[in-house]
Motif scaffolding. Sequence first.
Motif, mmCIF file in Angstrom:
data_model
loop_
_atom_site.group_PDB
_atom_site.id
_atom_site.type_symbol
_atom_site.label_atom_id
_atom_site.label_comp_id
_atom_site.label_asym_id
_atom_site.label_seq_id
_atom_site.Cartn_x
_atom_site.Cartn_y
_atom_site.Cartn_z
ATOM 1 N N ALA A 144 -9.862 13.021 -15.795
ATOM 2 C CA ALA A 144 -9.546 13.056 -17.227
ATOM 3 C C ALA A 144 -10.806 13.045 -18.071
ATOM 4 O O ALA A 144 -10.855 13.657 -19.159
ATOM 5 N N HIS A 145 -11.862 12.374 -17.596
ATOM 6 C CA HIS A 145 -13.122 12.324 -18.339
ATOM 7 C C HIS A 145 -13.725 13.717 -18.486
ATOM 8 O O HIS A 145 -14.395 14.014 -19.489
ATOM 9 N N LYS A 146 -13.486 14.573 -17.495
ATOM 10 C CA LYS A 146 -14.035 15.928 -17.534
ATOM 11 C C LYS A 146 -13.158 16.877 -18.350
ATOM 12 O O LYS A 146 -13.671 17.861 -18.904
ATOM 13 N N LEU A 147 -11.857 16.603 -18.418
ATOM 14 C CA LEU A 147 -10.930 17.570 -18.999
ATOM 15 C C LEU A 147 -10.461 17.214 -20.404
ATOM 16 O O LEU A 147 -10.163 18.112 -21.205
ATOM 17 N N LEU A 148 -10.362 15.926 -20.719
ATOM 18 C CA LEU A 148 -9.848 15.513 -22.019
ATOM 19 C C LEU A 148 -10.983 15.216 -22.986
ATOM 20 O O LEU A 148 -12.142 15.064 -22.583
ATOM 21 N N GLN A 149 -10.637 15.091 -24.248
ATOM 22 C CA GLN A 149 -11.594 14.745 -25.289
ATOM 23 C C GLN A 149 -11.016 13.620 -26.146
ATOM 24 O O GLN A 149 -9.790 13.541 -26.330
ATOM 25 N N THR A 150 -11.883 12.757 -26.657
ATOM 26 C CA THR A 150 -11.397 11.744 -27.589
ATOM 27 C C THR A 150 -10.816 12.446 -28.811
ATOM 28 O O THR A 150 -11.359 13.438 -29.292
ATOM 29 N N VAL A 207 -4.073 17.809 -14.997
ATOM 30 C CA VAL A 207 -5.050 16.730 -14.845
ATOM 31 C C VAL A 207 -4.672 15.863 -13.648
ATOM 32 O O VAL A 207 -3.591 15.268 -13.631
ATOM 33 N N PRO A 208 -5.531 15.761 -12.638
ATOM 34 C CA PRO A 208 -5.255 14.846 -11.520
ATOM 35 C C PRO A 208 -5.318 13.393 -11.980
ATOM 36 O O PRO A 208 -6.130 13.033 -12.838
ATOM 37 N N THR A 209 -4.467 12.567 -11.402
ATOM 38 C CA THR A 209 -4.541 11.127 -11.641
ATOM 39 C C THR A 209 -5.464 10.501 -10.590
ATOM 40 O O THR A 209 -5.891 11.162 -9.645
ATOM 41 N N VAL A 210 -5.769 9.224 -10.766
ATOM 42 C CA VAL A 210 -6.611 8.505 -9.801
ATOM 43 C C VAL A 210 -5.842 7.295 -9.293
ATOM 44 O O VAL A 210 -4.976 6.752 -9.984
ATOM 45 N N THR A 211 -6.169 6.887 -8.077
ATOM 46 C CA THR A 211 -5.590 5.689 -7.481
ATOM 47 C C THR A 211 -6.575 4.546 -7.648
ATOM 48 O O THR A 211 -7.751 4.680 -7.301
ATOM 49 N N GLY A 235 0.781 -1.230 0.000
ATOM 50 C CA GLY A 235 0.000 0.000 0.000
ATOM 51 C C GLY A 235 0.808 1.274 0.000
ATOM 52 O O GLY A 235 0.247 2.368 -0.154
ATOM 53 N N ARG A 236 2.118 1.190 0.180
ATOM 54 C CA ARG A 236 2.938 2.408 0.211
ATOM 55 C C ARG A 236 3.112 2.999 -1.179
ATOM 56 O O ARG A 236 3.372 4.200 -1.303
ATOM 57 N N GLU A 237 3.026 2.166 -2.208
ATOM 58 C CA GLU A 237 3.156 2.645 -3.582
ATOM 59 C C GLU A 237 1.925 2.225 -4.378
ATOM 60 O O GLU A 237 1.961 1.291 -5.159
ATOM 61 N N PRO A 238 0.784 2.911 -4.184
ATOM 62 C CA PRO A 238 -0.440 2.524 -4.888
ATOM 63 C C PRO A 238 -0.331 2.794 -6.385
ATOM 64 O O PRO A 238 0.482 3.606 -6.836
ATOM 65 N N LEU A 239 -1.157 2.100 -7.135
ATOM 66 C CA LEU A 239 -1.184 2.273 -8.584
ATOM 67 C C LEU A 239 -1.949 3.539 -8.933
ATOM 68 O O LEU A 239 -3.129 3.682 -8.599
ATOM 69 N N ARG A 240 -1.285 4.473 -9.592
ATOM 70 C CA ARG A 240 -1.924 5.701 -10.059
ATOM 71 C C ARG A 240 -1.983 5.680 -11.583
ATOM 72 O O ARG A 240 -1.103 5.123 -12.240
ATOM 73 N N THR A 241 -2.996 6.332 -12.123
ATOM 74 C CA THR A 241 -3.178 6.324 -13.570
ATOM 75 C C THR A 241 -4.045 7.491 -14.000
ATOM 76 O O THR A 241 -4.860 8.008 -13.217
ATOM 77 N N LEU A 242 -3.897 7.900 -15.257
ATOM 78 C CA LEU A 242 -4.830 8.859 -15.851
ATOM 79 C C LEU A 242 -6.167 8.194 -16.143
ATOM 80 O O LEU A 242 -7.186 8.862 -16.259
#
Length: 524
Positions: free
Chosen positions: A348-354, A396-400, A294-301
Amino acid sequence: LDEFQKVLTQLPDRAHAVVRYFGLDNSSHSNLAIITIDRRWFPAQRCYRDDTTGVWPCTTLPPPPASTAAKPASVTFPHYDDPRMRTLAPSLVYINFDMPYPVDGVGETHYVGTGVIVDARRGLVITDRDTVPVAMGDVRLTFAGSLEIPAKVRYVNPLHDLVMLQYDPKLIGNTPVAAVKFSTHRAQPGDVTWLTGFQPDDTLTSQESRVASIDPAVFPLSRTFSFRDTNLEVLSLANAPADVTGVLTDRAGRVTALWAGFVYQDGKGQSHEIQRGIPADVVRDTIRTVESDGREPLRTLDVEFYPVALSQARKLGLPDNWIGKLEAAEPGRRQALAVARLTAGTPAHKLLQTGDLLLALDGKPAVSFRAIEQGSQHADLNLTLFRDNRVITLKVPTVTLSGRGTQRILVWAGAILQKPQHSAAAQRGIPRTGLLVGYYNYGSPASRYGLLPGLRIVSVNGEPTPDVDSFVAATGTFKDGQTVRLGVTSWDGQTQVITLKLDLRYWPTYEVVHTADGWIRKAE
């Protein structure tokens, strides 16, 4: 039935029993089988027909005797003439996985495959999500073809085709197991490699081959919202054997890739399986995440990308100075990455576009999936994008993301309900609120009144039910035979109301929940 019940009630939960049986089509020939007594997932009942009322009252059988602890045992590995099989056999285990309920869009019940020991001291084994597709189920590991012990699901990678299992090292005694050694060299097309792994019948095999290509993993969207790997480059082999999973190694026996099974669905919803290599550096990332506790959680866009040739990016109007930066980012890669799909509910869903072209992360040009994945391990990222013929920068914030998988399901009116899984939000943009119908039992109220898999329950009698607790509270006082109005939403956003009549006699409500003591089933 009386004699059968008498024997059954004497058997502890998880005990193995030998059963002799015959089929009605050949009653003169009997068969022998070993079954596992299961009173955890499916409690035993005795039912009879009451001719006065026309119903079948049921009585739950007494609790089984206490389970006996597994006894440690030691085994040795057979001698193999092939030197790589001799080296790798102590690091490979054969896996059996059984699912009691269809969850996360996965409908099959039994899986087999190869596991790779990555930490012998802690009993950590990594495998693919074709072998262990979900967190809920029973895992058994076989060592040297002669010792089977239980294991548990420790971590389900939400982004890639990887799962970490854990067994108790004490149960294998002095069995000479060893963790594999990973290569720091990334395999390239044309490299000679050796595939070593198990066939479906638990036979270890090894074959020399050559890396044919390294390509993006591209699979169709799942009709059941089951897991689908993205943003990953995988290895293909020349003349690879079918239905073998294991590891790819170099001449020194170091692992360059996990040879994994990938399951995908075609346009008709039929499942298919192929084997491809997951590079060792991607596998090591998952190992580090698990070992960090848990000290290094997976973060992603939490964004799906697809490659775009620089020649096409130039036609889209990308300035020459950025073409030059992307050319220099990774020699040999003449591409940019464009946004293909956005996961519902993420920043990212709010800020980016396909269609956005990603140019840089925190000012550093990025042209590969790995560059994005490794660069996303921060709370916020400054993304440089090309959109509508201009270069822009967005924070853009990432999510855990959790690797626990689905930890709770509710069986109600014969339907299996759960919180919408990550893959549903990633593939179809389904919000992670409400309860997703994953499956219904035939003959249940859910099947009779059209509570179909893929629908998402968002209200009960007009009262919003965003999660399991609110749904249980809204339905907990309902009586047998009562009519309920369910507000539901389909995957494409269409809403409707389903009226359903409860049948709590034959289709009672219960939960299956993961706790500190493992999985438990409790009635509501």
